[in-house]
Design an enzyme around this catalytic site. Structure first.
Site, PDB file in Angstrom:
ATOM      1  N   GLY A  78       0.810  -1.216   0.000  1.00 25.01           N
ATOM      2  CA  GLY A  78       0.000   0.000   0.000  1.00 25.01           C
ATOM      3  C   GLY A  78       0.841   1.262   0.000  1.00 25.01           C
ATOM      4  N   ARG A  92      -2.561 -12.401  -6.622  1.00 27.41           N
ATOM      5  CA  ARG A  92      -4.027 -12.360  -6.559  1.00 27.41           C
ATOM      6  C   ARG A  92      -4.563 -11.631  -7.785  1.00 27.41           C
ATOM      7  NH1 ARG A  92      -4.279  -6.937  -5.961  1.00 27.41           N
ATOM      8  NH2 ARG A  92      -2.645  -6.026  -4.685  1.00 27.41           N
ATOM      9  N   GLU A 142       4.873  -6.599 -11.216  1.00 27.62           N
ATOM     10  CA  GLU A 142       4.908  -5.139 -11.350  1.00 27.62           C
ATOM     11  C   GLU A 142       6.325  -4.642 -11.632  1.00 27.62           C
ATOM     12  OE1 GLU A 142       1.090  -3.747  -8.710  1.00 27.62           O
ATOM     13  OE2 GLU A 142       3.053  -3.372  -7.841  1.00 27.62           O
ATOM     14  N   LYS A 168      -3.207   3.584  -7.241  1.00 29.54           N
ATOM     15  CA  LYS A 168      -3.573   3.728  -8.652  1.00 29.54           C
ATOM     16  C   LYS A 168      -4.929   4.423  -8.786  1.00 29.54           C
ATOM     17  CE  LYS A 168      -1.023  -0.497  -9.346  1.00 29.54           C
ATOM     18  NZ  LYS A 168      -1.137  -1.963  -9.240  1.00 29.54           N
ATOM     19  N   ASN A 190       2.177  -9.405  -7.170  1.00 29.09           N
ATOM     20  CA  ASN A 190       0.949  -9.602  -6.411  1.00 29.09           C
ATOM     21  C   ASN A 190       0.358 -10.958  -6.781  1.00 29.09           C
ATOM     22  OD1 ASN A 190       1.042  -7.101  -5.100  1.00 29.09           O
ATOM     23  ND2 ASN A 190       0.221  -6.095  -6.915  1.00 29.09           N
ATOM     24  N   VAL A 242      -7.357  -5.088  -8.811  1.00 23.96           N
ATOM     25  CA  VAL A 242      -8.501  -4.191  -9.020  1.00 23.96           C
ATOM     26  C   VAL A 242      -8.673  -3.898 -10.516  1.00 23.96           C
ATOM     27  CG1 VAL A 242      -9.419  -1.880  -8.528  1.00 23.96           C
ATOM     28  CG2 VAL A 242      -8.132  -3.106  -6.758  1.00 23.96           C
ATOM     29  N   ARG A 245     -10.995   4.538 -11.415  1.00 23.63           N
ATOM     30  CA  ARG A 245     -11.471   4.093 -10.097  1.00 23.63           C
ATOM     31  C   ARG A 245     -12.290   5.216  -9.481  1.00 23.63           C
ATOM     32  NH1 ARG A 245      -6.927   0.687  -6.814  1.00 23.63           N
ATOM     33  NH2 ARG A 245      -5.878  -0.244  -8.596  1.00 23.63           N
ATOM     34  N   GLU A 270       7.581  -5.692  -7.525  1.00 24.19           N
ATOM     35  CA  GLU A 270       6.942  -6.703  -6.692  1.00 24.19           C
ATOM     36  C   GLU A 270       6.002  -7.561  -7.509  1.00 24.19           C
ATOM     37  OE1 GLU A 270       4.156  -5.554  -3.668  1.00 24.19           O
ATOM     38  OE2 GLU A 270       3.254  -3.986  -4.875  1.00 24.19           O
TER      39      GLU A 270
HETATM   40  P1  ADP Z   1       3.756  -1.276  -2.298  1.00 23.80           P
HETATM   41  O1  ADP Z   1       3.725  -2.757  -2.187  1.00 23.80           O
HETATM   42  O2  ADP Z   1       3.812  -0.599  -0.959  1.00 23.80           O
HETATM   43  O3  ADP Z   1       2.696  -0.733  -3.193  1.00 23.80           O
HETATM   44  P2  ADP Z   1       5.765  -1.059  -4.435  1.00 23.80           P
HETATM   45  O4  ADP Z   1       7.105  -1.662  -4.363  1.00 23.80           O
HETATM   46  O5  ADP Z   1       4.773  -1.727  -5.333  1.00 23.80           O
HETATM   47  O6  ADP Z   1       5.181  -0.910  -2.949  1.00 23.80           O
HETATM   48  O7  ADP Z   1       5.904   0.448  -4.861  1.00 23.80           O
HETATM   49  C1  ADP Z   1       4.780   1.303  -4.901  1.00 23.80           C
HETATM   50  C2  ADP Z   1       5.105   2.556  -5.684  1.00 23.80           C
HETATM   51  O8  ADP Z   1       6.224   3.238  -5.102  1.00 23.80           O
HETATM   52  C3  ADP Z   1       5.493   2.302  -7.122  1.00 23.80           C
HETATM   53  O9  ADP Z   1       4.379   2.182  -7.989  1.00 23.80           O
HETATM   54  C4  ADP Z   1       6.296   3.572  -7.411  1.00 23.80           C
HETATM   55  O10 ADP Z   1       5.390   4.651  -7.606  1.00 23.80           O
HETATM   56  C5  ADP Z   1       7.049   3.824  -6.106  1.00 23.80           C
HETATM   57  N1  ADP Z   1       8.383   3.174  -6.103  1.00 23.80           N
HETATM   58  C6  ADP Z   1       8.700   1.962  -5.588  1.00 23.80           C
HETATM   59  N2  ADP Z   1      10.019   1.669  -5.789  1.00 23.80           N
HETATM   60  C7  ADP Z   1      10.548   2.714  -6.469  1.00 23.80           C
HETATM   61  C8  ADP Z   1      11.859   3.020  -7.005  1.00 23.80           C
HETATM   62  N3  ADP Z   1      12.888   2.179  -6.889  1.00 23.80           N
HETATM   63  N4  ADP Z   1      12.010   4.199  -7.652  1.00 23.80           N
HETATM   64  C9  ADP Z   1      10.978   5.061  -7.797  1.00 23.80           C
HETATM   65  N5  ADP Z   1       9.737   4.849  -7.322  1.00 23.80           N
HETATM   66  C10 ADP Z   1       9.499   3.686  -6.664  1.00 23.80           C
END
Ligand code: ADP
Length: 447
Positions: free
Chosen positions: A164, A291, A275, A237, A289, A294, A337, A287
């Site tokens: 999140g 599942r 992702e 998002k 996901n 949305v 959304r 990362e």
């Molecule tokens: P969460 O699981 O908390 O959603 P994520 O790893 O998916 O965390 O990252 C969420 C958002 O954070 C990404 O969509 C991006 O906007 C930003 N972010 C994450 N890692 C980076 C990075 N290395 N550089 C720039 N932005 C990042």
């Protein structure tokens, strides 16, 4: 095939899963809190079981009550939707121990991907490109300084147990690093009960591009193309589209192929999303996901394939209905959304919807559990519906979206519809020219 599926969720996604079950001729049971007794999915389900009071931890997150509801009703499978227990490995294990099928991957795969350090290690091993950074958790400042020096500033410190968008801190220079490390660790500890953090290169202007994958349960993997989810506010998002305006067919096939192979090598089963951040033609894994997402309907719109049907088929041991070569991409789709929030301040706006009218016509889909007279309870997230628009190309999709937004009426509460009416007329959005910071900059300017 399953006889009866219990849907362990609420809102639009509970209804989404219920529709798929009905189409497949499967009986449905829904569980709900006392606050959701009047919800649409409760009205439409074959059976419903009230599992507790409004707070999620006492109802939608209460594993024992949900297992008991399965046993009382004789449900042979559980669809967890997204959020709540959908990425809870313990829940998947407990269901398995009760001979109830969890419609999702194995507990072990959920566990690997739920730990972001482990997920990144696994991705790297499977040949998926990752963001340069530390190999594991970083505890002391000296090590942090060394790694940051190697990869170069700016860097981002992220919680291994994160989700999140919480527990992330950016350090632009070495002087910021100590504070960023300490803040990220204490936030991670407070939010997730685990203060392990890692470091990666902070990408300045990336897009968020994710690949929809599926493991068929027999060791094969396929991909359903990508979604561009770069329009975000506070890492949440807001608008998603498929295909990404930034990718060409060669890049799409290449990253899709890498992901499908990784899923096969992992022996993964069911739906997943890998992702990436995308910058200067390169993909960087952030990362996975484990599942349904949305934003899955934009993929359904351009492929014509019902992903929930596929999840149910795979979980029942029947495999996927399609092979990679059967998955064709057709046209363009955008999802908005719609949240019960003030469109400027984004503060939640629960209350009674006095009038609800959804747009229609060719290429329009509205996934929503609300209706005229529905009272939005204040206990859960503010998503009240998703507008998904499909066109033969992006230009047609945008024209259709504009008129669909004009038709949409939600009275009695504030919603984010006005934000989308602004966005659809914006030149950068029309050109597909935006990165993950675009929306926040735009909102700051509007203030
Ligand atoms: P969460 O699981 O908390 O959603 P994520 O790893 O998916 O965390 O990252 C969420 C958002 O954070 C990404 O969509 C991006 O906007 C930003 N972010 C994450 N890692 C980076 C990075 N290395 N550089 C720039 N932005 C990042």
């Amino acid at each position: 095939m399953f006889q009866k599926i219990l849907i362990a969720n609420r809102g639009e996604i509970a209804l989404r899963v219920l529709r798929a079950c009905k189409e497949l001729g499967i009986q449905t049971v829904v569980v709900h809190s006392t606050a959701d007794a009047d919800a649409m999915h409760v009205r439409l389900a074959d059976e419903s079981v009230c599992i507790g009071p409004p707070p999620s931890r006492d109802s939608y997150l209460n594993i024992h009550q949900i297992v008991a509801a399965c046993e009382i009703t004789g449900a042979d499978a559980v669809h967890p939707g997204y959020g709540f227990l959908s990425e809870n490995a313990k829940f998947a294990d407990i269901l398995a121990a009760h001979n109830i099928t969890f419609i999702g991957p194995s507990g072990d795969h959920i566990r690997i991907m739920g730990d972001k350090i482990e997920a990144k290690r696994t991705a790297k091993r499977l040949g998926i490109p990752v963001v340069p950074g530390s190999d594991g958790a970083v505890t002391d400042e000296k090590e942090a300084r060394r790694i940051a020096g190697e990869i170069g500033y700016p860097v981002i410190i992220k919680a291994s147990a994160g989700g999140g968008g919480r527990g992330m801190k950016v350090a632009h220079t070495e002087a910021d690093l100590e504070v960023a490390l300490q803040t990220a660790r204490s936030e991670a500890g407070a939010a997730f009960g685990d203060d392990a953090v890692y470091i990666e290169k902070y990408l300045e202007k990336p897009r968020h591009i994710e690949v929809q994958v599926f493991g068929d349960g027999f060791g094969r993997g396929v991909h359903f193309g990508e979604r561009d989810c770069s329009l975000q506010r506070r890492h949440q998002k807001v608008w998603e589209e498929a295909p990404s305006p930034a990718l060409n067919a060669e890049e799409r096939a290449r990253i899709g192929g890498v992901c499908a192979k990784a899923i096969a090598d992992l022996g993964y089963s069911g739906a997943g999303t890998i992702e990436f951040l995308y910058e200067n033609g390169e993909f960087y894994f952030i990362e996975m996901n484990t599942r349904l997402q949305v934003e899955h309907p934009v993929t359904e719109a351009i492929t014509g394939i019902d992903l929930v049907h596929e999840q149910i088929r795979v979980a029942s041991g029947g495999g996927l209905s399609v092979k990679q070569e059967d998955i064709k991409f057709n046209g363009h789709a955008i999802e908005c959304r719609i949240n019960a929030e003030d469109p400027r301040t984004f503060t939640p706006s629960p209350g009674t919807i006095s009038h609800f009218h959804t747009p229609g016509g060719l290429g329009i889909r509205v996934d929503s559990g609300v209706y005229s007279g529905y009272k939005i309870p204040p206990y859960y997230d503010s998503l009240i519906g998703k507008l998904i628009v499909h066109g033969r190309n992006r230009v047609e999709c945008m024209m259709r979206l504009r008129r669909a937004l004009d038709e949409f009426v939600v009275d009695g509460i504030k919603t984010t519809l006005p934000l989308f009416r602004d966005l659809v007329g914006n030149a950068d959005i029309a050109n597909g020219d935006y990165d993950i910071h675009w929306l926040e900059k735009y909102l700051a300017k509007e203030e």
